[in-house]
Design an enzyme around this catalytic site. Structure first.
Site, mmCIF file in Angstrom:
data_model
loop_
_atom_site.group_PDB
_atom_site.id
_atom_site.type_symbol
_atom_site.label_atom_id
_atom_site.label_comp_id
_atom_site.label_asym_id
_atom_site.label_seq_id
_atom_site.Cartn_x
_atom_site.Cartn_y
_atom_site.Cartn_z
ATOM 1 N N ASP A 74 1.013 -1.109 -0.043
ATOM 2 C CA ASP A 74 0.128 0.166 0.004
ATOM 3 C C ASP A 74 0.730 1.125 -0.064
ATOM 4 O O ASP A 74 0.432 2.366 -0.129
ATOM 5 C CB ASP A 74 -1.050 0.138 1.125
ATOM 6 C CG ASP A 74 -0.466 0.037 2.536
ATOM 7 O OD1 ASP A 74 0.714 -0.656 2.610
ATOM 8 O OD2 ASP A 74 -0.900 0.711 3.433
ATOM 9 N N ASP A 193 -0.118 8.472 10.809
ATOM 10 C CA ASP A 193 -0.807 7.176 10.360
ATOM 11 C C ASP A 193 -2.263 7.158 11.547
ATOM 12 O O ASP A 193 -2.176 6.974 12.531
ATOM 13 C CB ASP A 193 0.259 6.183 10.734
ATOM 14 C CG ASP A 193 -0.562 4.683 10.833
ATOM 15 O OD1 ASP A 193 -1.678 4.558 10.338
ATOM 16 O OD2 ASP A 193 0.292 3.648 10.932
ATOM 17 N N HIS A 367 0.498 -0.918 13.807
ATOM 18 C CA HIS A 367 -0.089 0.236 13.924
ATOM 19 C C HIS A 367 -0.215 0.860 15.223
ATOM 20 O O HIS A 367 -0.514 0.097 15.950
ATOM 21 C CB HIS A 367 -1.150 0.633 13.080
ATOM 22 C CG HIS A 367 -1.151 0.393 11.569
ATOM 23 N ND1 HIS A 367 -0.608 1.084 10.525
ATOM 24 C CD2 HIS A 367 -1.134 -0.832 10.744
ATOM 25 C CE1 HIS A 367 -0.527 0.521 9.396
ATOM 26 N NE2 HIS A 367 -0.668 -0.626 9.368
HETATM 27 ZN ZN LIG Z 1 0.098 1.300 5.049
HETATM 28 ZN ZN LIG Z 2 2.730 -0.753 6.457
#
Ligand SMILES: [Zn+2]
Ligand SMILES: [Zn+2]
Length: 553
Positions: A74, A193, A367
């Site tokens: 991505d 993020d 994440h």
């Molecule tokens: Zn990503």
């Molecule tokens: Zn990633």
């Protein structure tokens, strides 16, 4: 007075995937990531979704380079498409470039593309861009946050990140450096993020997965073990390999990308698996099942992956049965739950056992969750903040976290794909829009387009009715037909009566048209379409695609 700096978001703000942004300094453009998105069920037949690159193509002469935060698809997967039209050097960690390389190579573009590796903490000039590469922990090794020191201050891009205080490779997110930028130059704008902005608390350390895996390996002593995970998750692969060796098992990889990435990881010294512990999957039958561990791709239930084939009993090398335990060391990405569920079902049906993240702690996210997100905001103390990398709800929740730690609302910008923002002495504000729709790729042909997708959805859900009729070009009189052909509307052999009625209704409509003097092709087509559409709708409450074919003699 320093000149303005612009930022253009081409993807990733409104979806998880196709991350791509551009920073503009001195009229030059620096691309930050160039990723793809995998299609969901609303995009039948689509292989990949890319950012709309038309704005970049129009500005091709101004592109200085592309900087990659890390090697996930991505973030790097769209490069091979953009590089067909544009040429520019690409900067990233050695592993990131290694992961990005294969698609570029497959597209035959490697010769003309310069890949420039950078080190942790390195700071270098790329054209007018003063770029610093700050280490972050994530679910692929050697990820970076990127600080661009611009005439309008530092723009800090978090990349995909989390705080892991005990990472497998000892390489922690360099919060100290971020703090040091904050206290010296200051962070003018933070882009961060948002993936886990809805999740409270902190993401657990990757090491905890290793401990759980080791325990599970201990419990399944008599079983053959198959463990599936992302092929780029080298830390996870290391933990699986360690658990296998600890329990006296040899390791075989299954799936093309798994074999490739394990080779790449070992070559770069990021994976430590001795030759003696690795065997070719073709040879697993030579070992007692309880001494074998297969590391496989397909943890997302991808249709043609090694694990899906295994679950369907179609894998060439691994036939599953009661003596097997399959561990899914992963979490289904939104949209993949159904496919993963089918794979789990299939494995059970073959008599094997399945352990997934709902049953044991065999996965942690890559994440940052709310606690870590607030920590970063607190350390970076940005003047302005824009959430990136997430669906709209993730971006929204991320803005709330920034408010919660005391950022004034007018300094938080909720941007979407296509937005342009400008940093000036007066602040950071919206400054226009560029095209940023989805570019659908099917096969090797570029944009499939919304129209084609709409057609595919109608065909999939309602079927098609084709009406073929031949008319006299002078009088409009029906010479042959109408013939009604259908797929997916009704089962024709059982609905002869219905088809006959349809023929009559269409004939009447064409006779009416002829009586009104209509002889042109378009008008006749419209009559056929309307008559057939109305009939189908009234008699069956269905809305198949109607395709009128009017031929003239
Ligand atoms: Zn990503
Ligand atoms: Zn990633």
């Amino acid at each position: 007075m320093p000149e303005p700096v612009r930022l253009t978001f081409l993807g990733g703000l409104g979806e998880i995937g196709r991350n791509c942004a551009c920073i503009e300094v001195d009229g030059r453009l620096l691309i930050l990531d160039c990723g793809l998105m995998f299609p969901d069920l609303s995009m039948p037949g689509v292989d990949l979704v890319l950012p709309d690159f038309s704005w970049l193509r129009q500005n091709a002469g101004r592109v200085e380079a592309c900087v990659l935060t890390h090697g996930h698809e991505d973030h790097v997967g769209a490069l091979s498409f953009l590089l067909r039209d544009l040429s520019f050097p690409i900067y990233g960690s050695e592993l990131t470039l290694g992961l990005a390389r294969s698609r570029i190579e497959e597209a035959g573009l490697l010769d003309q593309t310069e890949l420039i590796p950078v080190q942790d903490g390195e700071r270098r000039m790329i054209g007018p861009f003063d770029v610093e590469f700050i280490p972050v922990a994530h679910s692929v090794p050697h990820g970076f946050a990127i600080a661009v020191h611009t005439p309008q201050g530092v723009i800090l891009h978090s990349g995909d990140w989390k705080i892991d205080l005990t990472p497998i490779d000892g390489r922690r997110t360099d919060l100290a450096r971020i703090g040091s930028i904050a206290t010296t130059e200051g962070v003018r704008l933070l882009l961060a993020d948002s993936t886990n902005a809805e999740e409270p608390g902190y993401t657990r350390s990757e090491q905890e997965v290793g401990a759980v895996l080791s325990e599970l390996f201990g419990q399944a002593r008599q079983q053959r073990l198959i463990v599936a995970c992302f092929a780029s998750h080298l830390h996870r692969i290391q933990e699986i390999a360690d658990a296998a060796r600890e329990h006296g098992r040899v390791i075989a990889t299954l799936g093309r990308s798994m074999a490739k990435n394990v080779a790449l990881g070992r070559e770069l010294g990021l994976l430590s698996i001795p030759d003696s512990a690795l065997i070719d999957v073709e040879r697993i039958a030579e070992y007692p099942p309880e001494r074998v561990c297969v590391i496989s791709t397909g943890s997302q239930g991808e249709p043609m992956s090694a694990l899906s084939l295994m679950a369907a009993g179609d894998n060439r090398w691994v036939k599953l049965g009661p003596g097997d335990t399959v561990i899914l060391s992963s979490h289904a990405i939104p949209g993949n739950e159904h496919s993963v569920g089918q794979v789990i079902d299939g494995i059970h049906r073959l008599g094997a056992d399945v352990i997934h993240s709902g049953l044991a702690a065999v996965h942690v996210s890559g994440h940052a969750k709310q606690g870590e997100i607030k920590t970063l905001l607190g350390i970076a103390r940005p003047d302005y903040f824009i959430p990136i990398h997430g669906e709209f709800r993730h971006l929204t929740h991320h803005t709330r976290l920034a408010s919660a730690i005391g950022m004034p609302d007018e300094r938080i910008l909720l941007c979407e794909d296509g937005d342009v923002v400008e940093l000036t002495d007066d602040g950071v504000d919206f400054a226009g829009e560029v095209p940023a729709g989805y570019l659908y790729v099917d096969g090797i042909v570029g944009d499939v387009g919304r129209g084609v997708l709409r057609d595919r959805r109608v065909l999939a859900e309602e079927g098609v009715v084709i009406v073929v009729v031949t008319v006299d070009a002078r009088t409009g009189e029906v010479v042959a037909g109408p013939e009604v052909i259908t797929r997916g509307w009704v089962y024709a052999p059982e609905a002869e009566g219905l088809l006959e009625e349809a023929r009559k209704v269409i004939t009447v409509s064409l006779e009416d048209a002829a009586a009104q003097g209509a002889t042109d092709f378009e008008t006749l087509r419209r009559h056929v379409r309307q008559a057939a559409g109305r009939f189908v709708q009234e008699r069956t409450r269905r809305r198949p695609m109607i395709v009128p074919v009017v031929m003239e003699v």
